[in-house]
Structures are given as C-alpha cells and as structure tokens.
Design a protein around this motif. Sequence first.
Motif, PDB file in Angstrom:
ATOM      1  N   SER A 114       0.774  -1.201   0.001  1.00 43.53           N
ATOM      2  CA  SER A 114       0.148  -0.057   0.038  1.00 43.53           C
ATOM      3  C   SER A 114       0.844   1.442   0.218  1.00 43.53           C
ATOM      4  CB  SER A 114      -1.048   0.128   1.241  1.00 43.53           C
ATOM      5  OG  SER A 114      -0.067   0.052   2.419  1.00 43.53           O
ATOM      6  N   SER A 115       2.230   0.953   0.099  1.00 44.96           N
ATOM      7  CA  SER A 115       3.039   2.208   0.157  1.00 44.96           C
ATOM      8  C   SER A 115       3.397   2.769  -1.347  1.00 44.96           C
ATOM      9  CB  SER A 115       4.451   1.993   0.869  1.00 44.96           C
ATOM     10  OG  SER A 115       3.872   1.478   2.133  1.00 44.96           O
ATOM     11  N   ASN A 171      -0.652  -9.032  -3.436  1.00 41.85           N
ATOM     12  CA  ASN A 171       0.496  -8.169  -2.653  1.00 41.85           C
ATOM     13  C   ASN A 171       1.858  -9.114  -2.115  1.00 41.85           C
ATOM     14  OD1 ASN A 171      -0.152  -9.989  -0.148  1.00 41.85           O
ATOM     15  ND2 ASN A 171      -0.535  -7.990   1.068  1.00 41.85           N
ATOM     16  N   TRP A 172       2.442  -8.166  -1.532  1.00 43.29           N
ATOM     17  CA  TRP A 172       3.867  -8.830  -0.981  1.00 43.29           C
ATOM     18  C   TRP A 172       3.670 -10.119  -0.636  1.00 43.29           C
ATOM     19  CZ3 TRP A 172       5.493 -10.166   3.788  1.00 43.29           C
ATOM     20  CH2 TRP A 172       4.709  -9.805   4.763  1.00 43.29           C
ATOM     21  N   GLY A 173       2.598 -10.163   0.333  1.00 47.28           N
ATOM     22  CA  GLY A 173       2.447 -11.700   1.220  1.00 47.28           C
ATOM     23  C   GLY A 173       1.747 -12.597   0.211  1.00 47.28           C
ATOM     24  N   ALA A 174       1.304 -12.290  -0.866  1.00 48.71           N
ATOM     25  CA  ALA A 174       0.650 -13.170  -1.966  1.00 48.71           C
ATOM     26  C   ALA A 174      -0.689 -13.024  -1.520  1.00 48.71           C
ATOM     27  CB  ALA A 174       1.132 -14.752  -1.827  1.00 48.71           C
ATOM     28  N   PHE A 210       9.133  -8.999   0.808  1.00 46.26           N
ATOM     29  CA  PHE A 210       9.322  -9.079   2.332  1.00 46.26           C
ATOM     30  C   PHE A 210       9.226  -7.655   2.907  1.00 46.26           C
ATOM     31  CE2 PHE A 210      12.426 -10.422   5.893  1.00 46.26           C
ATOM     32  CZ  PHE A 210      11.487 -10.759   6.551  1.00 46.26           C
ATOM     33  N   ASN A 211       8.523  -7.663   3.907  1.00 45.14           N
ATOM     34  CA  ASN A 211       8.361  -6.249   4.577  1.00 45.14           C
ATOM     35  C   ASN A 211       9.236  -6.005   5.790  1.00 45.14           C
ATOM     36  OD1 ASN A 211       7.161  -7.844   6.637  1.00 45.14           O
ATOM     37  ND2 ASN A 211       5.724  -6.536   7.237  1.00 45.14           N
ATOM     38  N   ASN A 212      10.291  -6.810   5.877  1.00 42.92           N
ATOM     39  CA  ASN A 212      11.411  -6.527   6.694  1.00 42.92           C
ATOM     40  C   ASN A 212      12.651  -6.748   6.024  1.00 42.92           C
ATOM     41  OD1 ASN A 212      12.881  -6.437   8.998  1.00 42.92           O
ATOM     42  ND2 ASN A 212      12.622  -8.506   9.615  1.00 42.92           N
ATOM     43  N   LEU A 270      14.463  -7.881  -0.322  1.00 48.23           N
ATOM     44  CA  LEU A 270      15.061  -9.202  -0.733  1.00 48.23           C
ATOM     45  C   LEU A 270      14.990  -9.155  -2.281  1.00 48.23           C
ATOM     46  CD1 LEU A 270      13.452 -11.698   1.580  1.00 48.23           C
ATOM     47  CD2 LEU A 270      15.608 -11.081   1.543  1.00 48.23           C
ATOM     48  N   ARG A 321      13.213  -6.110  16.377  1.00 45.59           N
ATOM     49  CA  ARG A 321      13.818  -5.756  15.061  1.00 45.59           C
ATOM     50  C   ARG A 321      13.931  -4.000  15.313  1.00 45.59           C
ATOM     51  NH1 ARG A 321       9.759  -7.603  10.297  1.00 45.59           N
ATOM     52  NH2 ARG A 321       8.795  -5.691  11.165  1.00 45.59           N
ATOM     53  N   LEU A 361      -2.211 -16.579   5.274  1.00 46.10           N
ATOM     54  CA  LEU A 361      -2.332 -16.805   3.942  1.00 46.10           C
ATOM     55  C   LEU A 361      -1.606 -18.335   3.558  1.00 46.10           C
ATOM     56  CD1 LEU A 361      -1.225 -13.485   2.051  1.00 46.10           C
ATOM     57  CD2 LEU A 361      -3.471 -14.594   1.918  1.00 46.10           C
ATOM     58  N   ALA A 365       0.170 -12.275   5.836  1.00 47.38           N
ATOM     59  CA  ALA A 365       1.265 -12.796   5.392  1.00 47.38           C
ATOM     60  C   ALA A 365       2.207 -13.325   6.394  1.00 47.38           C
ATOM     61  CB  ALA A 365       1.799 -11.934   4.295  1.00 47.38           C
ATOM     62  N   SER A 422      -0.775   8.364   3.307  1.00 51.91           N
ATOM     63  CA  SER A 422      -0.574   6.898   3.132  1.00 51.91           C
ATOM     64  C   SER A 422      -0.144   6.153   4.273  1.00 51.91           C
ATOM     65  CB  SER A 422       0.442   7.033   1.818  1.00 51.91           C
ATOM     66  OG  SER A 422       1.618   7.444   2.136  1.00 51.91           O
TER      67      SER A 422
END
Lengths: 633, 1159
Positions: free
Chosen positions: A308-309, A408-411, A454-456, A459, B498, B522, B593, B1029
Amino acid sequence: MKKKNHITILIVSILFVFTACNDSFLEKYPKTSLTEETAFETYDNFKSFVFPLYEMFINNTIATSLNNGFAQNGPYLGDVWAGHLARRNNFNPYAFQTITNSSSGNGWNFGYIRHINMMLENIDGADNLTQEEKDHWKSVGYFFHSYWYMELVNRFGDVPWITEVLDETSPKAYGPRDDRKMVTDSMLIRLKWAEDHIGNFENRDGNNTINQDVIQAAISRFTLREGTWRKYHNLGDHDKYFQECVRVSEILMGKYPQLYTGTDGQPAAGYGEMWISKDLSDVPGVILYKEYKDAILTHNNGYVEHTSSHIIEMPQHTVDLYLCKDGLTIDNSSLYEGDKDMYSTFRNRDPRMYHTIMPPFRVKPGSGDYPTWSFTDNATDREYIDIMGLNESCSNPGVGMKRLPAQNWGADLLPYIPNLQNGIGNQGTKAKAFVACRSGYYVWKHWSNWETSFNNGALNTSHKPIFKIEEVLLNYAESKWELGQFTQDAANKSINKLRERAEVAPMTIANIDNTFDPKRDPRVDPVLWEIRRERTIELMAEGFGFDDIRRWKTADWFVNKQQLGMWIEQSKVNESLWDEGTHLPTRNLTEGYIYLWGDPLVEGKGWLDKYYLYQVPTDEIVLNPEIEQNPGW
Amino acid sequence: MKICIIFLFVLSFQTMAINSNAQDAVINLKTNSLTVGQLINEIEKQTEYLVVYSSREVNTNQNVKLQNSSNKVSDYLDEAFAGTEIRYEFGNNYIVLAKRVKDNAGSIAQMIQSSQQQGVTVTGKITDTDGIPVIGATIVDLSNPSHGTVTDYDGNYSIAGLSENSVLQISYVGMVSQEIPLNGRTTINIVMESDTEMLDEVVVVGFGTQRKENLTGAVTAVNMEQVLGDRPISSAQLALQGAVPGLSITGGSTPGQNNKTINIRGQLSINGGEPLILIDNVPGNLNMLNPEDIESVSVLKDAASSAIYGARAANGVVLVTTKRPKSGTDFKLNYNNNFGFSTSINRPEQAPLSDYFQAYLDAGFSNTFWANSQDVQKWAQYVDEYKTNPSKFNTIGDGIFIDTDGIPYYLHEKDIFSNVLTTGFYNTHNLSASGGTEKVRYRMSGGYSSEDGPLITDKDYYRRLNVSSYISADMTDWFTQELDIRYAQSKQSMPQGRGNDIYTLRLGNYYPEGLMPGSLTLSGEEVPLFTPKNLVLYGNTTNTIRHNPRIFSKSIIKPIKDLELVLEYTFDRDDFNYSYYSDKWKHTTIQLAVSESPANDVYTRQRYYTDYNAINSYATYNKSFGNHNLKAMGGFSQESSFYEMINNQVKDQVSSTIPSLGNATGEKILNENYSEYTIRGGFFRLNYNYLNKYLLEVNGRYDGSSKFPKSNRFGFFPSLSAGWQIAEEGFMEPTRNWLEQLKLRFSWGSIGNQAISPYQYTPSMGINSSNGVWLINGNKVVTIQSPGLVSSAFTWENVETADIGLDFSVLNNRLTGTFDWYQRDTKGMITKAGAIELPSVVGTEAPAQNGADMRTNGWELALNWRDRVGDLGYNIGFNLYDHQSKITKYSNETGLLSDYYEGAYLNNIWGYVSDGYYSIDDFEDTNSWRLKEGITSIQGYNVRPGDMKFKNLNDDDNSTNQIDAGNNTLDNPGDRKIIGNSTPRFQFGSNLGLDYKGFGLSVLLQGVAKREVWISGQSLFPFAGSGSSDAVFQPIYYNHTNYWKPISEDPNDPNYMVPENPNADYYRLYGQVQNVASNTRTSDKFLQDASYLRVKNITLSYLFPKALTHGIGVSDLKLFLGVENLATYTKLPKGIDPERLNWNYPFYRTVSFGANITF
C-alpha cells in the motif's frame, strides 16, 4: 634510616624512568587506515579508490540513478516532476509553485569531484603502473568527473570547473561560476580522451565496469542533452554536440545490434523485462547494469509495488500519449475504443503501456481454477490476464514476470483492477488497501512475480540497467533530426527497431503531418514531436522526463497539464469528478474523469521559467559572494 | 564510618565524684609494650571504667613500656604518663585524662562542691537520635556557668542547685548544643542530634584532603551513605542525581547501561565533554563500582579545584573515594539487603478506537479500510458492541471476528504498551568486614545486585557481582603500603526487537496479541503476531558481560617530619563482551502474510577491552610557622589507555541452536578497531593560610596529550583561589552568637580540554573490505575512502573559570548554606570537521580547528536546615542551580542558522509563531483557494482552511507577507524566531528527613523548573504528522482527538469548511494534500514544556534500640521500606519521560524493603 634512603632512591629512580624524555610515549597513530602517501601504489589501490564513485549510479541527485530502496524515491521522480506521472498523495510542486528555497544541498555537491581529483593528482606518481594502466585510470577518472559534471551543469548551468584538490585556502574555493559552455566543452574533450585511452582491463576490473562502451553511452546522453539545451536555450554552438552524439551512437548501434525480446512471452516482453530480469549480464543491449545478489546486495523496488506504500500512478493525459498498435494516435486510430471503460482504454494500445501501468482484470477470490482464485464468467475480465500471462500459483515468491491477477507482497490476492484508493467497496472499485491508486493507472515498472517480497528488509535481486542501447537509439534519432538528417532510414535504424519489439506499427515519416497528433504542442515540429513521444514512452518512469522537457524548453506544456484519473461513475468512487467547463472538482456529475489535482493555471500557478535552472543554495552565496544566483531565484 | 570526619575534642567535661577505691582496679596485660591507645582499650575492656580524654592532648599512638607488676590501673597510668603533662582523675565510672596546666582536677573538686548547693534538682536522660545514651554530655546552668555536671554511662544526669528560671545548656562534641529553660520541670529528657557541620569536616580534593573550612574552590562533597541510604539502586550515578548543585545526571532507565550523561555546570564545549570520573585518583567505570564500597564523592566544580587533574578535568571532576577504615577501629561485620518490586511509571496512551476510526474518516479516507478491506463504519460498530457484549461475537484468536463477508475485524481494544510490562524484581546483598589495628587496616566486601526489569519475561535483567579487598599496613613508622584489589562482573540481558520496535508507537490498539489463527493466514499456519509483547516473548536478547578488575597500589613514605611522598599505581581493565543472535522467527502482521524475519539471521560478537595504566607520584609538605600554615604538594602523573575492539557479524547459521562465528555460511563482516592515547603531566599545589582566616591556594599543571600534534602537545594550566573567613574577624564579634561561619571565596583557573577522539591530526583513508556500492560477480568490492581535511595546528581547548562563593552557617549551625556564581569561558573550542562551513566546491568538510569560544554563566545555591524539637529531629536540604551558555566567537560571519553563530545561546530552538488556523474568510473563493489580499501565505504550500497560520515576522525582496525560512541567517531568519531553549534551567534537588525514636523518614525530590523541547512524531501529532498513506499504520493518541474539523465538506453547504471547533488543539487532518509538513513545522504552538518534579525516593526506616539487639550480638539492626520514583509531575505527553524525552525502556517505580545489620 638507611633502609629509608634506599627506598627513597628507588622511588626517585622509578619516577625518573617514567618521566624520561620519552617522546614516543606521546606519539600515537591509527593502526587500521591508509594515508595519501600509501594509498596510491598499486593497480588495485586505484581500483579500490574508484569503486566508491559507482555510488553515483544510486545517487538520486541524478534523476536516472537507481534506488536500492523504493523507485519512488529514485527514477520515478524524474517523470513525476515532468508531469508524466503523478504521486498519489501530493501534486507536482513545479505545477503549483511549491518549490521552496534551498539554503543548502540541492545537488550543489562536489564530494565526488574532490575524490576524483585526488586520484588524478596521484596517477603520475604511481611508479608501479604502466603508462597503459595510468591512462586507464585517468580515463575512468575523467568519465566519473564528467558524469557528475553532467548533473551539475544540468541543474545549475554555469558551475565552478574544479580539476584539482581544494582545501579551505584555495582561491578556487572562493571563485565564481565558470561559463557553462566552457565547462561542457572541457567535459567533451575529457570524455573523448577517455574514449580513446581507456584500456581493456575487464579481467582485472570485472566484466561490468567502466569501459569504452560506457564512456560512449555517456557521451551519447551528454551530447544530446547539451546540444538541445544550447539550441533551445539559445546558447549557440550546438551542432558539434549533435554530430558527436550521432558518431558515438552509431558506434554503439554497431556494437549492440540486438534488442532484448524477453522470456515471459507477453507482447514487448523484452521492454518490460529489462527492469526485472534475474541477470542482465548477457542481455542484449545492456551496456552497464547494477548487479544485485541475494543476501549480499538487495533492493526493494519490486516489493514496494506489491504494498500500500507505492504512490506512483499515471494521469489520463499520459495514458493518452500511448499510440495504438497501428502506430497512430488515439485521435486518429481506428483501433481506439475510447476511455469510458478501462478495458477499452487499454485495448489495442502500444503494449509498452501494459508493462508500465497495470491493465484491468477481475477474478473470483477463493480456491477454484487456481489455489486462491478462479476466472469469472465474463470473458472480458480475463482479456489482459491472457495477454500478461497467468499468475497460477499466487505465492511469494511467485512465477514469471508481470502476471495477473495481482497479489500483494505476502501473496494476498488482489481480485480486480481498477483498485481505487477511494473506490467504494460494494461498487467493485476498491478491493484492497494495497496496490491501490487514485487515477486507476497503477505504475508497476519494477513489478515482477518471481522476486521474493518481504516487509522486513529488502529481498529483491533483479538487476537494473544503467546504460542500454534503447536510449542510444533515441539519442541518435533526436540528434539526427536536430541536424536535419532524420530520414526514413534513420527512423528505421532507431525508432522502428523499438516499435518492432513493442509490436507497434513502424513510423513512416512521410505520413506525419500537422494532423497526426492534434493534441501535440503546436510549437514543436510534428516529426520531432513523434520522436520525442517515442522517447517519452520508451523511457517512461526511468527518470528522463524532467531533464528532457527542460532541455526542450517545453516544460510548461507538460507541467501545466491538469492531472486527471480514469473515467468513472460518481457512485463508484468517493472522489470528486472533473468539471470540464471550470476544471474544478464537482460531485454533481454522474460520471466523468476523476479529479486528482487542480488545474495549475486555474489556481493561478503553473510552471515558472526560473525552474529551468535550479537554485544555487543560498548558503553557498553567503559563504562565497562571487557565486551568482540563477535568474528568477 | 565517616573517615573524612575527624573529631577534635574540646575538653569540657566534669566527673561526678572521686571514688578512692576505684584506683585499686586491676587489669591483666599480655604485653608490657603497647601504645597509650591500646592501654586505654584494655582498661575499658577489663574494667567498668570509661576513659575520657581529648585526642588533642593525649597521644594514643605513643608507645609505652610498662614495668608495673601490680596490675593496678592507677599504676599503669602513672607509668604511661610519666614525664608528660597528663594527669588522671577517677570518677564513678570514669577515668579522666587531662593536661596538668589546665588543672581540671581542681575544677572537678569545685564542681562537686557547687553541686551540693541547695535549690531545684533536675534529673533526666540524654540520648542521641538513635536512642543511644550520650555519655559524658555536659549540662551547665547558664546563669552560673561554673555550675554543671556530665551524664553517666547510661546517659543519666542529675543536677542540683538550680533556680526555677534556670536555663540548662546541654552540649557534647559533635552534637548540636541545646538550651532548655526549666519552666518548673524537674525531669528533662533530651535527645541530642549529631551535627556534621559543626565537626571539622575534611574533604577529599585532588591528590589530598583539605579541611572544609579551608576550602577555597567550589567543591561539594557528598557522603555516599547519606545519598544512597537504603534505596533500591545499584548505581552511584542514580544516588548522586539531585544531590549536588551543578551536577546534572540525565538519561535512560535501562539498568546497568552506560546511558546516563553526567555533566557539571552544563555543556562544556560544543564538542560536549564530560566530567572526569575518578575512582581513587584514576579514571574508572562508575557503573561497575558497588555504591556500597564508596565512602564519599567530591565534585570539583571550578577550575581551581580540578586543574590539578589537567587536561581532562575541564568539565569538572567527580572524585570517588572508596571506603578505608581507620586505625584502631573495631572489627565490624555488616550485612544488608534490599528487595524491591518495580513497575513502570509512564506509558503512552492511545485514544479509544472510536476516536481513531472517526479521525480516519475525518481525514477523508474511503470507508474500506486496511489490507483486508474492513469497513470502517462496521468496524467501529462492532468494537462498540463487543465492549458491552463480547459474547455476542463468535471470535477467534484475540478478539478476531470474521463477519459474513469473510473479512476479519479486530475487536479487542487493548493497551499494547502495558502488555509488555509486568512487575520486575530487584534485590541486593552486601557483606563487608572491616577494621583496623594500630598498624594494619583492612576492609573486604562482597556485593551482589540483581534486577529483573519491568518487561514481561525474565529476559531483561542486570546482575552485578563486586568483590573488593583493601589492606593497608604501616610497615615501618615511615612507610605505609596500601593495596586495593577489586573485581566486578556484570551481565546484562535485554530483549531485542527488530531495531527498536518493542517500543514502537506505530501499532494500533486493536492489534491482536498472541497467535494469528491459521485459518486467517495466507499460508494456513498459526503464527505469532508482530506485537511488542511477542517481540519480547519470541525474540532473542542481547547479552553483555563485563569484567572490570582494578588494582590500586599506594606507597606512602614519610622520610622526614611534615613530608609525605606517595606513589600510586593503578591498573584498570574494562573488558566488554557482547553477543546477539537475531535468529529467524516466523510471525505475521494483520496483513496476514506469514514471514520469517530477519531474512538472514545475523550473529554478532563484539569484544573490546580498554587497558588503563596510571602512575601518580606526589609529595606533600606541611608546615606551620606560628600563625602561618603552609602546605605544598607537587607531583607527576602519567596515564595510558589502550582500546582494542573486535566486532564480527556473520550471517546464516548452520544451526540456530548453536550460533557461532564459525558455523555461518553467509556473509561475514569482520572489523577491528584500535584507539590509544597517552597523557603525561606534572602538577603542584600550594596552600597558605594565616590564622586559618586568610586562605590562599595556587595550582598548576603542565600537561601533554598524544591526541595533539607534536608542536601543540603540551600546555600549562594554572589556577588560583583565595578565601576569607569573615566571621572569624574581630569586628564580627557582635554577630557571633548567631553567625557561626561566613566565608567568602574567589577562584580563577585555566584548564585544557582534550576531550576529542584520538588521531584527528592524522589524515586517514578508511578501507572497507566489503562495500556494497558495487558488485562484481556477486561479491562486494574493496573501497578506499578519500581523507578529509586536517588542520595540523589544533590544540587544547582552554577553559577558564572564575568563581565567587559564599559559605555560611547561622543560628547555631541549624542553617548552613553555600552560594556560588561562576563564569566559564571555553576558548579555542575545536570545531569538528564541517562545523565551520566551507563552500561546497571544496568537496569536503572543513577540518577540525580551534575556532570557537563560548561563555557559560551560572550559579548554585545549597541550603540546609537541621533542627530538633523534642524527640523529633528533622532536616531540609535544598539545592538549586542554573547555567546558560552563549557562543562568543564562531567563524560564521554570515550568521547561518544551520550552524552556531556569535551570540547564540546553546540549545536555542528556532521556530515559527503560530497565529491560529486559516479560515474560509481568508480565501477569495473556494474554487481557486486564492488567499485574499493581505493574508499571510506560506511558501511551498497552498493552504486551505484548518491549516496552521503563522505570524509574518519578516519581509524581504523575495517574501512579502509570506512565511518562509528566509536566507536561513541571523539577519534574515525568515519568519522564525527563538521560541524556546532546551537547556534545562533551574535544576533542583531536595531532601527532607525526619527521625523520631528510631523511626526515620527521608524524601528525595529532583527536577527541572524550566525547559522547552521540540518533540515530533507519534506522541505529538495525529497520524504521527505523516502523510495520508501512512495513516493506516499510525494510531491516534489520547492527546490528538481535538482537531480542526469542518461542519460540512459539501461546497454547496453554507457551512462548507466552517469549523465545528475553531480553537481546536490540532490543525485539520489531511487525506490528500500534504500541508501536514507545514502544519507540523517547529512552532511555538507545539513546543513542549519539559519541566518536571520527581519524587525520587521515600524511605521509612526503623532502628531497633541497641538494648534490644545487644543481647543477640548485633550492634545495629535497621529495617526499612522505600519507594523509588514515587511520583512525577510533568506536562509532557504520556509515555515521554522528562529525563529521556522519548518512549523506550520504561522508567519504573520500585517498592523495596530490607534490613541492615552490623555485628
């Protein structure tokens, strides 16, 4: 008392030992770094000293530079400033005159220049190097020196020409700006020297480093830019630049005769895959690229477009710039089906459009034909799925390049496009928060399915081109026209090669007249307009836009366009629509174009001619009154 | 235990009656060769007698050889004092030793006679504040000063021959004298209170000690026992907070970390600069020292006091002296413990979800929200219903409700911040044994402290073990050798998210805790959600182990009378071991996810050590010539510090259970780092005083440091101070009955500051063996960086301090106080590379050079009131201080605000002045949104109603009635001005004490009276002041809910863009156009007041009566109960601690109890 004396003597002598004039006790030097005297001895020393300069290719002061993070902080911006693209959350500051004063920075940066000059000053004294090796490093130094000066001149026009290492006492540090033409002429001399003298040290430097081809590609870019700038900004002496551009471009066209046609099978696949390939080392047409590798060096360009970014989208007027497959404009092509429906907007268009903005589709979520989705009963819904290829696995990582339906990134499945940020869910215009935009035309140049997202931490590992033959072909075409030599043959050698790959009918110069594009900037010759259109489309979202419209001196034409979204019914979107009469937003229409941003001219704003050159940061003038400000700032 | 306090007895006592039989008392001596002191000890041990004498008159160290065979006490005494002026008198239970010339024995006889006189007889008991009898206290009838008596062994007295309106004066050395009118009473019990002020206090100063009354510099000495008390803190830094005027200690709350900044009299230099922390004259790590091992701390504040330590002492010196028993003290075994429970005191607070959803809609977003297309209105409604009737919803996981569309709604509203917090546990145990014979003194101690912090789990802990062993032996009468060996070991463990996301402010309070049900993810796996709580539960910890051995040897030689030579050697090693293995663990966000993070597990091993070697040698010569007293000290000091660091990071372990450097298959980043410096210097001090009334001191040090180039390496730093005891002057005679002390001090000194990193004068080119700027065949490349500019001429910063001080003591020493005013000039401050702006064409930053001056002015006030009303004793201490620093020279002629400039106060905050919000009346129409003529516009923004409006302070050619930053210079700062200053002003500390019959109560307060700070981000701005956003990631906090909001957003409505609440706290919330950046620019409206008052500690204690504990062989038994960080008063948003100014590891309150037992 005797014993006492002994001890006193002992202590006094201990003191003496410690206080002895032992200067080395107070002399301490670092143990793990070099000094200028020891840093320039071997070939590899020079190599290591040069590598930091490759950072220029990810330094986003240069609009075409890559970004290891998000492309929206890098190459996309060049086309946002040009008005070709839009940001979801903010208007173009050049259109609304919200460019603020710069007290520092703004690209007035000479750090690389100092680094290069230090190396250049140390080459002659490097006795361990052969003359050939010395020439090689001098050539590489000249290349980077000029490559950075290309940006300094591009931004500021006149700039101080610095070819020595300065310190706080150097007169040159407090000198005036040098004339742009003197600077660029000097750059050209240096680049040509480098072109002639750079050695072939691929086996020692690595096979993807600065070589003669890279220098020629840089000359091609530089000379076209400088030539057109001189011409359209009335500085004169431009033809030798066009001639130089044609010369090096032809050399490169000889060396790189092939265009890449891709692997994934869509129309114009090679065009799109240039930005999302696993490996560009053997891809035809690639002159220099940036290598990424899993766990070593990664980026986030693909990932962000699955979230969404991502805020980059295309306004309607840029969509309208794409030709139909017959090579005609939407105004003249019989293939054009209008823009009142997103599927028809995309139908029969230049396939490069599909690789830049996401085409519409609709599927049923849930397990069915494929693990998480199945086709709807409406055949139209799969029209572009079939063109782009099926995202069968809907997984992370997935399979293929730009496959549909999107995820989305996580499928997580995106069941349909358009997915409008302010679409209304139960009207079928808002599916998910991710991969959403306001105009309906979501830019996905760096999107692939095969890269892991990957959101962290980044990759993504797709390689990214830095210099490629496509740009050279366009530089060639434009220079040929500026020299009055743009024949059908020249078009066939350049633009029509790109058309061929894109599966768009070739350009026939004879057919281009005033009616070819009734929407063109009337100040521009119809053929030149088509050459520029080809460049804009081919290099869309690669960062060239703003520099191009400035050198053409037609920035007002592009920047002042009101940015609108797709045509839609008011009931489907929580946004105002565009009132054609007033150019203002309205909620009183039942359907219309989505009103994204105001009309700059209606708001009394719009492009200012002072924007053709950047503002010299005010601190620099305060520190050195010899520096003059650019006009209008 | 007050070794810095020497009692100088003034002989003023009487005995009751002579008992001739007493002289026949006998004792047995094992040896005939002993000192007078030992003889007295034996008499007291073997008989009922107490031996009373003045240490000024009786030399207890004198050796005597006794021939006596009768074993009679009187015979022994005859022999011992044969040939001296001392004679003795026997009383009931006393033996009085006194000089013959004074002929006290005669006066004793007179006393006895007068006590036989007729009149009122008063009896009573005199005890001290602990209820212990005061033996030998003098009771005198003020109307007839020759008439009096002394108390007996049980503290009882009886005095006859008084008149009804007699006033009794009760006095005892070291105690506050009292005057009590009889008022017809015949029984008067009196509690006496010890008076430290009245004692001749000795203060530790550089390489020596000084009687407090002779001090001429600005020195505050703190007795560790007083500030530490029974508080549940394991660090001396915490104990010193608020205790010393001018000493400011700030920072985070993490136990055991070096996260406190210590500072004396404000920032020394633009380069920072910390005070020199010395443990027994040599730098050390205060965190590793057990505060129980500290005797006293002297804070040397002005140049005159600290100059003796040379070039590192410019920001003052904190001189820690460890405990050293005196000769001839009894064996003492002390055990104390402390158990405490800690809970966090300050957490961020989110607004209720209903407010959050409303704000989200008000920002103009679509109803369809967030990743899974939740509908905001439905969600709000569900949350509301769930609150009243949770059973209505068939939820899974932590309040997750799947509605009919299959969309998950998160209904459980919670406090994600408190979910990571629980009650921590603190405990310490200290055991020490000490004592001294005439020739050998010793102290051994062991301490253990353990803190399990307030985070859930026992992963956040700090444990420290200290052992120390001190021995001092007089090998001959002219040679003494001391050896102090200590070792400390600490271990710290801290959960690591993290980055720092355990303390994220970016997570909404609807976020489910625990596991996300597999039916929702998912991949179908059930995995933990990514909440702070789970980060603590599933993440690994960083582990830090430190070892700190320290050896201190001191040789003292007294070759001739009045001369003392000292040689000190110190070795200190700070050995630091750090490891962290990130591991990989699966988690999900509410985007469903499942991912494993980090992508590549990283194992980090860092190890460094600093070896510190120091040699100090100095000689002190003391001499009095009549009324002239002279003390001279001179010496030499040499120190070297060697630091070596190895820091390795490897990725991709073969097995996550045994992470090691060798078992990595991925990238390896290996680093080493060295840093070395040496210092060498000679120093001297001369003290002279006349009649102890006119005091003069001169100090100097010649110092050299390896941090500077050879040509500028050495510097000489002199200082001078003087004092005048005004109250001692003859003309002050009339005030003497209420003014005990009035001393005026003046000092001036100059010290070098070498607080910069080493090697700055060597241009160096860093090598990076693995630089990702470019890859060649998948490998990073080797790079060499170009060197910066280097100035070869830079040298010490020079710090000159002038100090004027006043010490006073009035009302029978009840009120004492100190006031200091000072001016400190830091000259030739080294401007860091780039601090001075060079034109960018140079391509690098300006070199470090001695380019700037700064002046600091400040003052300090300390007041103490101490008194007793009957059995109730109380004291109030208060200190207040302030300072401000101003740049007096800086090569920024153009006055760029991005830099320091001449006349700038340190920590000034430049900002805009708010002027309400734009209203619809400010615009010509609602189509073009053009501002009306005369309305101030904002450069770079096209404002709309509800945007922040600012005052137009300045116009220039490019800016007419427009808000902008001007040229960013002092002459043209645009529309900014100085709106505040973040220097803490008027810092204060206070302690209150009460005692009553063994009960004690102490209260410590600390705070800052004035300070402004600019805090941005989530805690201050709705949606973190970021764009639309990001709004879905940004919660709304409790203080954000009152924002500007139009009644209607329909252009046809008459109330279009007319606000509901024109005076809202916040500007309008934005969906699209990002004027947010303009609205959140630094302005006075959102400037925060960071002043605060903190109740640091309250302790209640009870000391058992000795009579009760003696029987079980315990000399002191005390129980206590205390609270640390009881309350804080501040205006900052919740979660922002005034000591740290952000949300992080929580500050916590510790409720503790324990016992202190001395055998």
